[in-house]
Design an enzyme around this catalytic site. Structure first.
Site, PDB file in Angstrom:
ATOM      1  N   ASP A  22     -19.243  43.948  59.444  1.00  0.00           N
ATOM      2  CA  ASP A  22     -19.282  44.426  60.705  1.00  0.00           C
ATOM      3  C   ASP A  22     -20.427  44.101  61.448  1.00  0.00           C
ATOM      4  OD1 ASP A  22     -20.494  46.559  60.172  1.00  0.00           O
ATOM      5  OD2 ASP A  22     -18.723  47.891  60.337  1.00  0.00           O
ATOM      6  N   ALA A  23     -20.456  44.458  62.692  1.00  0.00           N
ATOM      7  CA  ALA A  23     -21.707  44.378  63.463  1.00  0.00           C
ATOM      8  C   ALA A  23     -22.845  45.045  63.045  1.00  0.00           C
ATOM      9  CB  ALA A  23     -21.237  44.768  64.808  1.00  0.00           C
TER      10      ALA A  23
END
Length: 150
Positions: A22-23
């Site tokens: 994810d980010a």
């Protein structure tokens, strides 16, 4: 870290890719479910059965229910070991207990249980697990138990 099951369950190895993160740079939670799905599929293949072969015999395995606990994050390029242990073998269902471990530090990252139903490919109605597949699961579990002391 929890103790691993003494039966030395089947394990599938994989690596964390950029698309899995994810980010924040850690594995997105739902991707652990994908890793576990792949381990269950590879467990079938290890026993000599493929999903496509079973579908031709009017058998699909579908996830009835799942439960997961997330204990520590995996990150880009981590090597993972994903176990797939059959903890219950019913007439038309299997319960898998699974764990995702980071290698080489042996950190338990995620653990879960999955109730898998055997259904007819055309109708999605429950059906019995074929005797050959049932026997393969029983023999594999028995073999792991006899090898546990080695």
């Amino acid at each position: 870290m929890r103790a691993q099951n003494e039966l030395a369950p089947f394990a599938h190895r994989c690596r964390v890719y950029y698309e899995d993160t994810d980010a924040g740079g850690v594995v997105y939670y739902v991707n652990y479910l994908k890793f576990m799905e792949r381990a269950r599929t590879e467990r079938l293949r290890h026993l000599g059965f493929s999903q496509s072969q079973l579908a031709e015999q009017d058998l699909l395995f579908v996830v009835h229910s799942s439960e997961a606990r997330y204990l520590a994050p995996a990150r880009l390029d981590d090597e993972l070991r994903v176990t797939a242990h059959v903890s219950e073998l019913g007439r038309a269902s299997l319960r898998f207990t699974q764990q995702v471990w980071r290698e080489p530090d042996q950190t338990l990252l995620c653990e879960g249980q999955f109730l898998i139903a055997a259904v007819r490919a055309e109708t999605f109605k429950p059906r019995a697990i074929p005797p050959a597949l049932r026997d393969a699961f029983v023999a594999d579990v028995s073999g792991n138990q006899s090898n546990a002391g080695e």
